[in-house]
Scaffold this motif. Structure first.
Motif: not given
Length: 122
Positions: A111-122
């Motif tokens: 979950v934290p990695k998924i959230l991080e992945k989608f937060e860093s996409t423009p």
């Protein structure tokens, strides 16, 4: 040495047989493959990957043991037997318990990695 290879052949035969004939084993393998794919996509650390693999194999081992217990119990009697029902339920419970542990661990790691992945996409 020959006995060792014969024992390995018996073990592989059992793994393959269950994979070909048991739906739950097939489901486990499919989920395991998908989980490994997600782990690489999310670029988990070596430690996280090790934890994921340990849980994956724990579930696999418990699923294979559960399957063998069920097959043996069915061989003993196909009639309704309360003790055999308890044995089968306990074996299934072990697999269920391992699955709960894997799901909780997966959520903690993914979950934290998924959230991080989608937060860093423009």
């Amino acid at each position: 040495m020959f006995r060792y290879f014969r024992s390995m052949q018996y073990a592989l035969n059992g793994l393959i047989y269950a994979l070909r004939t048991e739906r739950n084993v097939q489901i486990w393998l499919g989920i395991a493959i998908i989980t490994i794919g997600i782990a690489f996509w999310l670029e988990v650390s070596q430690t996280e990957l090790l934890i994921i693999l340990l849980w994956m194999f724990l579930i696999g081992v418990s699923e294979y043991l559960n399957t063998s217990i069920e097959k043996l119990a069915d061989r003993v009697t196909m009639e309704r037997d309360e003790q055999i029902k308890h044995v089968k339920d306990i074996a299934a419970g072990a697999t269920f318990l391992a699955s709960i542990g894997a799901i909780v661990t997966g959520l903690i790691i993914f979950v934290p990695k998924i959230l991080e992945k989608f937060e860093s996409t423009p």
